[in-house]
Scaffold this active site. Structure first.
Site, mmCIF file in Angstrom:
data_model
loop_
_atom_site.group_PDB
_atom_site.id
_atom_site.type_symbol
_atom_site.label_atom_id
_atom_site.label_comp_id
_atom_site.label_asym_id
_atom_site.label_seq_id
_atom_site.Cartn_x
_atom_site.Cartn_y
_atom_site.Cartn_z
ATOM 1 N N ALA A 91 0.821 -1.216 0.000
ATOM 2 C CA ALA A 91 0.000 0.000 0.000
ATOM 3 C C ALA A 91 0.854 1.265 0.000
ATOM 4 O O ALA A 91 0.505 2.258 -0.640
ATOM 5 C CB ALA A 91 -0.929 -0.017 1.206
ATOM 6 N N ASP A 104 -3.031 -2.610 5.162
ATOM 7 C CA ASP A 104 -3.530 -1.786 4.073
ATOM 8 C C ASP A 104 -4.442 -0.689 4.599
ATOM 9 O O ASP A 104 -4.540 0.375 4.003
ATOM 10 C CB ASP A 104 -4.254 -2.664 3.061
#
Length: 290
Positions: free
Chosen positions: A21, A187
């Site tokens: 991410a 994430d």
């Protein structure tokens, strides 16, 4: 309508299923900067909003992508110089890894034997620092099927001189029993303190709880998501089933999803560049941010 180059960049973000991410957030930021260049330094407010919305939708499970592009759009929309905004956000992303690692050093077990899964820039930087301080004995890395991102982490650890082994995902809980703890990336961190991460993280968290081992999450505060809690999180979209089974029998359904939620009750602490927070504290922080 956005410029074709920006459209192409957004499509590439949506198709990236192997990068962490934090890396995708950098690409997202550069895509917003590309819009500024294409519109000769004077992006229209409606284009900033559209680009931010579409980039966020391209990776809906990654709060840092949403937060970075929304921050850029807002600050530039308020009149700040675009490249200065880009530089400030990049600096925040670039310095976070080392600061997260230093936070973890304060709580890391001695002679650590850690289990992790998938690939996380923050986890890699943290393990490297732990190794440099002579406090890391071994890392067990799970493959993270179906895309096998764990293999990339295992290679990176070996290249850094860190004792590491790669194991099938199903071995994770057994490995946790013989470890000093679990360290994974994230994430997103939801507003109820739950964590969104790669499939397999939930099993590691359950095993950590069962064996009374800490389950730590290393991530930037830019990954905190005030939009969603576990109930409202839209879930992980179904992905190409052929990644799991190339040619399954006709009557066999294949469910392939990349992300899952680890409940807050299973998380020991979220380790960030600003400190280490218990899930309840994160819940309080994000409630105030709504």
């Amino acid at each position: 309508m956005l410029p074709p180059s920006v459209d192409e960049a957004i499509a590439s973000i949506a198709e990236d299923h192997t990068s962490g991410a934090s890396r995708i957030a950098r690409v997202a930021l550069e895509t917003m900067a590309l819009l500024v260049v294409e519109e000769k330094g004077r992006p229209r407010p409606e284009d900033l909003k559209e680009a931010a919305r579409r980039i966020s939708e391209a990776q809906p499970a990654m709060a840092v992508v949403h937060n970075v592009v929304q921050m850029f759009a807002q600050l530039v929309g308020e009149g700040m110089e675009p490249m200065a905004v880009r530089g400030q956000i990049l600096d925040e992303l670039d310095t976070a890894k080392e600061r997260i690692a230093r936070t973890y050093l304060k709580i890391a077990p001695a002679d650590a034997v850690l289990v992790t899964t998938s690939f996380s820039d923050n986890v890699l930087a943290t393990l490297q620092m732990l190794h440099e301080k002579g406090r890391l004995e071994r890392v067990h890395v799970l493959e993270a099927r179906p895309l096998l991102e764990g293999r990339f982490l295992a290679v990176a650890l070996k290249e850094a001189g860190i004792p590491a082994s790669l194991s099938p995902d199903a071995m994770g809980p057994s490995l946790v029993a013989g470890s000093t703890g679990v360290l994974v990336g994230a994430d997103s961190v939801l507003r109820d303190g739950a964590v969104v991460n790669k499939i397999g993280s939930y099993a590691l968290a359950l095993a950590a709880k069962e064996n009374r081992k800490p389950f730590h999450v290393a991530c930037e505060t830019l990954k905190f998501d005030a939009r969603h809690d576990t109930a409202s999180w839209p879930g992980s979209a179904p992905m190409n089933p052929k990644e799991v089974w190339e040619n399954p029998p006709e009557r066999v359904d294949v469910d392939n999803r990349y992300f899952e939620v680890v409940p807050a009750a299973l998380v020991t602490a979220i380790v960030t560049e600003r400190g280490s927070y218990a899930p309840d504290l994160v819940k309080t922080m994000l409630a105030q941010a709504k």
